[in-house]
Design a protein around this motif. Structure first.
Motif, PDB file in Angstrom:
ATOM      1  N   UNK A   6       0.812  -1.190  -0.056  1.00 50.26           N
ATOM      2  CA  UNK A   6       0.097  -0.136   0.015  1.00 50.26           C
ATOM      3  C   UNK A   6       0.768   0.988  -0.031  1.00 50.26           C
ATOM      4  N   UNK A   7       0.987   2.065  -1.047  1.00 50.45           N
ATOM      5  CA  UNK A   7       2.003   3.063  -1.091  1.00 50.45           C
ATOM      6  C   UNK A   7       1.088   4.118  -1.859  1.00 50.45           C
ATOM      7  N   UNK A   8       0.010   4.677  -1.045  1.00 45.24           N
ATOM      8  CA  UNK A   8      -0.941   5.615  -1.748  1.00 45.24           C
ATOM      9  C   UNK A   8      -1.403   6.759  -0.540  1.00 45.24           C
ATOM     10  N   UNK A   9      -1.331   8.017  -0.738  1.00 44.04           N
ATOM     11  CA  UNK A   9      -1.646   8.694   0.374  1.00 44.04           C
ATOM     12  C   UNK A   9      -3.394   8.993   0.278  1.00 44.04           C
ATOM     13  N   UNK A  10      -3.514   9.127   1.747  1.00 40.67           N
ATOM     14  CA  UNK A  10      -5.069   9.461   1.887  1.00 40.67           C
ATOM     15  C   UNK A  10      -6.098   8.030   2.027  1.00 40.67           C
ATOM     16  N   UNK A  11      -5.402   6.920   2.043  1.00 38.80           N
ATOM     17  CA  UNK A  11      -5.972   5.783   2.035  1.00 38.80           C
ATOM     18  C   UNK A  11      -6.321   5.504   3.427  1.00 38.80           C
ATOM     19  N   UNK A  12      -7.470   4.860   3.791  1.00 45.51           N
ATOM     20  CA  UNK A  12      -8.117   4.036   4.922  1.00 45.51           C
ATOM     21  C   UNK A  12      -8.120   2.956   4.831  1.00 45.51           C
ATOM     22  N   UNK A  13      -7.871   2.027   5.675  1.00 42.03           N
ATOM     23  CA  UNK A  13      -7.961   0.495   5.742  1.00 42.03           C
ATOM     24  C   UNK A  13      -8.860   0.222   6.895  1.00 42.03           C
ATOM     25  N   UNK A  14      -9.783  -0.718   6.538  1.00 42.66           N
ATOM     26  CA  UNK A  14     -10.332  -1.058   7.698  1.00 42.66           C
ATOM     27  C   UNK A  14     -11.027  -2.484   7.304  1.00 42.66           C
ATOM     28  N   UNK A  15     -11.186  -3.368   8.320  1.00 41.94           N
ATOM     29  CA  UNK A  15     -11.853  -4.793   8.190  1.00 41.94           C
ATOM     30  C   UNK A  15     -13.277  -5.001   8.095  1.00 41.94           C
ATOM     31  N   UNK A  16     -13.661  -5.633   6.981  1.00 42.60           N
ATOM     32  CA  UNK A  16     -15.103  -5.878   6.853  1.00 42.60           C
ATOM     33  C   UNK A  16     -15.003  -7.440   6.836  1.00 42.60           C
ATOM     34  N   UNK A  17     -15.520  -8.318   7.971  1.00 36.16           N
ATOM     35  CA  UNK A  17     -15.492  -9.701   7.819  1.00 36.16           C
ATOM     36  C   UNK A  17     -14.201 -10.279   7.674  1.00 36.16           C
ATOM     37  N   UNK A  18     -13.909 -10.913   6.645  1.00 36.67           N
ATOM     38  CA  UNK A  18     -12.793 -11.403   6.326  1.00 36.67           C
ATOM     39  C   UNK A  18     -12.144 -10.700   5.163  1.00 36.67           C
ATOM     40  N   UNK A  19     -12.532  -9.620   4.976  1.00 38.26           N
ATOM     41  CA  UNK A  19     -12.212  -8.517   3.676  1.00 38.26           C
ATOM     42  C   UNK A  19     -11.395  -7.180   4.336  1.00 38.26           C
TER      43      UNK A  19
END
Length: 336
Positions: A6-19
């Motif tokens: 992940x090499x991108x500004x302004x990205x948010x990561x979150x978990x949704x189940x197994x994804x």
């Protein structure tokens, strides 16, 4: 896919189940299933919660964070192996100079052998620099003999230093003069070739830390490398036989013009790879990383066996997987 970059500004990561869900400006832009991931590499302005980090750790997924302009690494590891006796025995073995010497000699013998074969392969194709490449390989052969005769760690390191100097003498002939590569330099790298080598070595070192941790070894207690504050000495040991995988990849990226001078810039006295350049690098790194990862697993397993009293296995050139000359095969197989 085992590694996510992940090499991108302004990205948010979150978990949704197994994804794993990627969001920008509150909108979902991509999803990645968590199940096949073994590690996540983050660079840039990426946001994720402590809860997500916890879930990644529970799933056995390591996280490597490359922060700042220079990409300084920070590693967040998965749960360690449950058998703490391995770490106790590792520490005991690290006090045994004869054991240390045997492990260190085997690691460096594999490193020098891989690098020497690489130079000889190139000498078969590069007629313009054949003399320099063969001369460097001959000097490495002499250093390899010194490795086998060394009776102390200091003598072993001296022979390895001579081999490294000879290798880079030959390696530098493989790159265009416009790249200004005249040998290894770092912290910071001063030219495009060293910038790519440093990034590759950083990722390889992180893999070594993760493998050691997963096998129940302490990444900070090494055998070739002495204890040093803040240094993961065992990981430094483990990467030695596999460095040529990074060097082969670096040579290929410039030879095939996947990377060019235009992908680099100077920032605060350092030669830096641009975002576009990093994308090219990560794409090609993914193609060779699994082979290096597999080789590190084998090395860690052999080291655990040696620490716990089994015979130290020795890698033959066929087990090294070097006969094909591919980055993926380099260093695969064998023992320590």
């Amino acid at each position: 896919m085992s590694t996510l970059y992940v090499d991108r500004k302004g990205v948010t990561l979150r978990l949704d189940g197994g994804t794993l869900v990627f969001e920008e400006g509150g909108s979902r832009v991509a999803t990645i299933p968590l199940a096949p991931l073994e590690r996540v590499v983050l660079r840039g302005d990426v946001t994720l919660s402590a809860g997500l980090l916890g879930k990644l750790g529970q799933a056995g997924i390591g996280v490597l964070v490359l922060s700042g302009r220079k990409g300084e690494p920070a590693l967040l590891m998965q749960r360690p192996h449950n058998d703490a006796r391995r770490r106790v025995m590792q520490w005991q073995r690290s006090q045994d100079n004869e054991f240390r010497l045997s492990v260190a000699r085997e690691l460096l013998k594999r490193k020098v052998g891989s690098q020497r074969r690489f130079l000889l392969e190139r000498a078969q194709e590069d007629l313009m620099h054949r003399y320099e490449l063969r001369t460097a390989a001959q000097r490495m052969e002499a250093a390899a003999q010194s490795l086998m005769e060394a009776q102390t760690l200091a003598a072993l390191r001296g022979a390895e230093g001579a081999a490294a100097q000879a290798f880079f003498m030959g390696f530098q002939t493989l790159f265009a003069p416009s790249l200004h590569f005249s040998g290894r330099n770092r912290r910071p790298p001063q030219d495009p070739v060293n910038a790519v080598l440093s990034l590759g070595y950083t990722l390889l070192h992180a893999e070594a830390v993760l493998q050691a941790h997963a096998m129940g070894l302490d990444p900070y207690v090494g055998f070739l490398h002495d204890l040093d504050y803040g240094r993961e000495s065992l990981a430094c040991d483990l990467v030695e036989p596999h460095r040529c995988g990074v060097e082969r990849l670096t040579w290929r990226l410039f030879r095939e013009r996947v990377l060019t001078v235009d992908h680099f810039s100077r920032v605060q006295g350092a030669c830096m790879l641009s975002k576009a350049g990093r994308q090219h690098f990560y794409r090609n790194w993914s193609a060779v990383a699994e082979g290096l990862r597999q080789s590190l697993r084998v090395s860690c397993a052999a080291l655990v066996a040696a620490i716990t009293g089994e015979t130290l296995s020795v890698a033959s050139s066929e087990q090294e997987g070097d006969h094909g000359g591919s980055e993926r095969a380099e260093g695969v197989g064998g023992g320590l």
